[in-house]
Design an enzyme around this catalytic site. Structure first.
Site, PDB file in Angstrom:
ATOM      1  N   LYS A  91      45.492  44.165  28.533  1.00 19.53           N
ATOM      2  CA  LYS A  91      46.565  43.922  29.501  1.00 19.53           C
ATOM      3  C   LYS A  91      47.886  44.268  28.819  1.00 19.53           C
ATOM      4  O   LYS A  91      48.067  43.954  27.633  1.00 19.53           O
ATOM      5  CB  LYS A  91      46.515  42.437  29.897  1.00 19.53           C
ATOM      6  N   SER A 112      46.880  38.010  37.799  1.00 17.86           N
ATOM      7  CA  SER A 112      47.723  39.107  37.374  1.00 17.86           C
ATOM      8  C   SER A 112      47.037  40.113  36.461  1.00 17.86           C
ATOM      9  O   SER A 112      47.542  41.212  36.285  1.00 17.86           O
ATOM     10  CB  SER A 112      48.965  38.562  36.658  1.00 17.86           C
ATOM     11  N   SER A 143      44.849  33.947  36.300  1.00 22.17           N
ATOM     12  CA  SER A 143      45.045  35.395  36.166  1.00 22.17           C
ATOM     13  C   SER A 143      43.943  36.164  35.451  1.00 22.17           C
ATOM     14  O   SER A 143      43.962  37.390  35.466  1.00 22.17           O
ATOM     15  CB  SER A 143      46.377  35.681  35.479  1.00 22.17           C
TER      16      SER A 143
END
Lengths: 485, 95
Positions: free
Chosen positions: A78, A153, A177
């Site tokens: 990420k 996310s 997330s």
């Protein structure tokens, strides 16, 4: 079987025996990214050159017998993890050109284990979102159906695993997330206990909630990655100095005699019938394997979203004060002085959702409102945490849905932030309690979208989550289905 | 409770964000919806409940006070929007 179809566990054997080289594996993934990522938009940066160099080094290590757990394994991160020499944007315009001068601890541990970094993944800007539509670089599309969201996310982190453009990835989970995108993309996602994995070098959103974890194709790979990143780090003062158990050693112990709690409040109105029926099916499978089920209550669940959106935004408003256009990131200077430079840089650099959360957090912390909002939320947090800890005194694990519905359509909830926030109702309480949870596939909707369930465990009981998830996974075949790309 | 545009402007000033007039209007609407939603917490009895700032019970983490290398100055300055002589350049603050 194509090179991109192997799991980490399988590749450990194949690489060591010399049947597959790290270089050809890395090239297979880079080719896969080049051919399908245009449709998915999971990658913000592909680090092809450094990945190839790392793969060649891995092959030299393998030839020399210097083998580590992740030698030659191609992973992606990420874009919230700072990476030395590799652009790190947090999916924000304010960090578009930021090249960090250091690696964070989780990343360093992956490198030390021999992993090959393929690139950096799309996400909601500053990890604020539940659909990955808040990225400054465009939404990620769900590999199972490109008209649907991946969740967020860590949308890119889930999508790359489902699309087989990485073998596995790391994400972060502040209010769901990791687990929610894992559920929406049909992969495994672990949110470890607060303090289990170092956050040093992870761009902060809400520091009392943020935690790092892996997203993988199956539970065994999840155990392997969790093992690589877990453990004490003096560079993170919230990291807990407790021994990390051997997650693989307990993986195959089964669920016989395990007591699993079903939180009544998670199965009421608002839960999509297809999700409900998938969870009931999972319960039958687990009962068939010898697990016992007990209904329990988490009476303060209805306050969790309100509590979270006060605490998370308050912490975010403070954490994001560092983006001021001075030391790194975007600067907009129109010659009106320092204060105007701050205000204009932040206005130009942050997206709408980030501004909304900074504003709400600043308001909740401002004079006259602190007691009514922030302090009240911290007290509610105590009650929500006590609910979960008390329930886990009676049972070994909890079983719950991850999200109230399967993935929704792109654009469906963007006009109404509150509706978007409410989709995190089942994941947020775990972060508020600071404990651990693991999301894994447990079915598909009639429309062909994955459905996920989560096990919730006692603090530092990641081994129990992996053990239960592995037993379920072995008895089912959801993890063998592949998104067609 | 209704949040006014003046309150939004005041909070924007505290948060160091320049907001345009349409931004302010939209922000007032969104903040209103959120504040109305979080107001549900008011109905929760929290008398005598100790607030949780941090989920894992732990005291301060100390390290030994020892000199050790920091990040390389050049690498840090390379990320700065404007620098000179190994320092960050900012607009004049004191007249």
């Amino acid at each position: 079987m194509s090179l991109i179809d192997y799991t980490i566990a399988q590749l450990q054997t194949q690489l060591r025996s010399g049947k597959i080289s790290a270089a050809e594996l890395c090239d297979a993934y880079l080719a896969r990214i080049a051919s399908v990522d245009g449709e998915i938009n999971a990658y913000l940066t592909v680090a092809a050159e450094s990945a190839r160099a790392a793969a060649l080094a891995a092959d030299r290590d393998l030839a020399g017998g210097h083998v580590r757990p992740l030698t030659g394994i191609p992973l992606a991160l990420k874009d919230i993890f700072v990476t030395k020499g590799i652009r790190t944007t947090c999916a924000s315009k304010i960090l578009t050109d930021y090249i960090p001068p250091y690696d964070g601890t989780a990343v360093q541990r992956l490198y030390d284990s021999g992993a090959v970094l393929l690139g950096k993944l799309n996400m909601d800007e500053f990890a604020m979102g539940s659909s990955n539509e808040n990225s400054a670089f465009g939404a990620v599309r769900n590999p199972w159906n490109r008209d649907y969201v991946t969740g967020g996310s860590s949308g890119g982190s889930a999508a790359c695993v489902a699309a087989r453009t990485a073998l596995a990835s790391l994400g972060t989970d502040t209010g769901g997330s990791i687990r929610q995108p894992a559920a929406h993309c049909g992969v495994v996602g672990l949110k470890p206990t607060y303090g289990r994995v170092s956050r040093y070098g992870v761009i902060a959103y809400a520091s009392s909630l943020d935690q790092v974890g892996p997203l993988t194709r199956d539970v065994r790979d999840c155990a392997i990655l969790a093992q690589a990143i877990a453990g004490y780090d003096p560079l993170d003062s919230t990291s807990v100095n407790a021994p990390v158990p051997d997650y693989l050693a307990s993986l195959e112990k089964g669920v016989k005699g395990l007591r699993i709690g079903l939180p009544r409040e998670y199965f009421g109105a608002g839960l999509d019938p297809e999700v409900k029926s998938a969870l009931e099916g999972a319960q039958r499978v687990l009962a068939g394997l010898g697990a016992e089920f007990v209904e329990i209550s988490l009476p303060h669940t209805e306050y969790a979203v309100a509590c979270y959106y006060l605490i998370a935004t308050a912490e975010a408003s403070s954490n994001l004060a560092r983006y001021d256009g001075i030391r790194f990131g975007l600067r907009v200077d129109e010659g009106e002085g320092l204060n105007a430079l701050y205000c204009r840089s932040r206005a130009a650099g942050f997206g709408a959702e980030v501004k909304r959360r900074i504003m709400l957090g600043t308001y909740a912390l401002s004079a006259g409102y602190y007691d009514a909002y922030y302090l009240k939320a911290q007290k509610a947090r105590t009650l929500i945490r006590q609910d979960i800890i008390a329930a886990l005194d009676q049972v070994d694990l909890l079983l719950a849905p991850v999200a109230p519905t399967p993935a929704f359509r792109l654009g469906e909830k963007t006009a109404d932030p509150l509706q978007m926030y409410l989709s995190d109702i089942f994941t947020i309480p775990v972060n508020l309690a600071g404990t651990c949870a693991l999301s894994l596939p447990c079915g598909f909707s009639a429309g062909g979208l994955p459905i996920g369930m989560q096990f919730i465990g006692r603090p530092f009981a990641e081994a129990s989550l992996l053990q239960a998830a592995y037993a379920y996974e072995q008895a089912t075949e959801w993890h063998q289905r592949q998104a067609i790309l | 409770m209704k949040i006014t545009e003046n309150e939004v402007k005041k909070v924007a000033k505290l948060a160091k964000l320049t907001l345009s007039d349409p931004d302010i209007e939209r922000m007032a609407t969104d903040m209103d919806a959120m504040l109305a939603y979080v107001a549900t917490l008011a109905s929760l009895d929290t008398d005598g409940i100790v607030p949780t700032a941090h989920a894992v019970p732990m005291a301060n983490a100390f390290r030994t006070d020892q000199l050790r290398p920091s990040l390389e100055r050049d690498a840090v300055m390379a990320a700065a929007p404007k620098s000179a002589g190994g320092t960050f350049r900012v607009p004049k603050v004191i007249e």
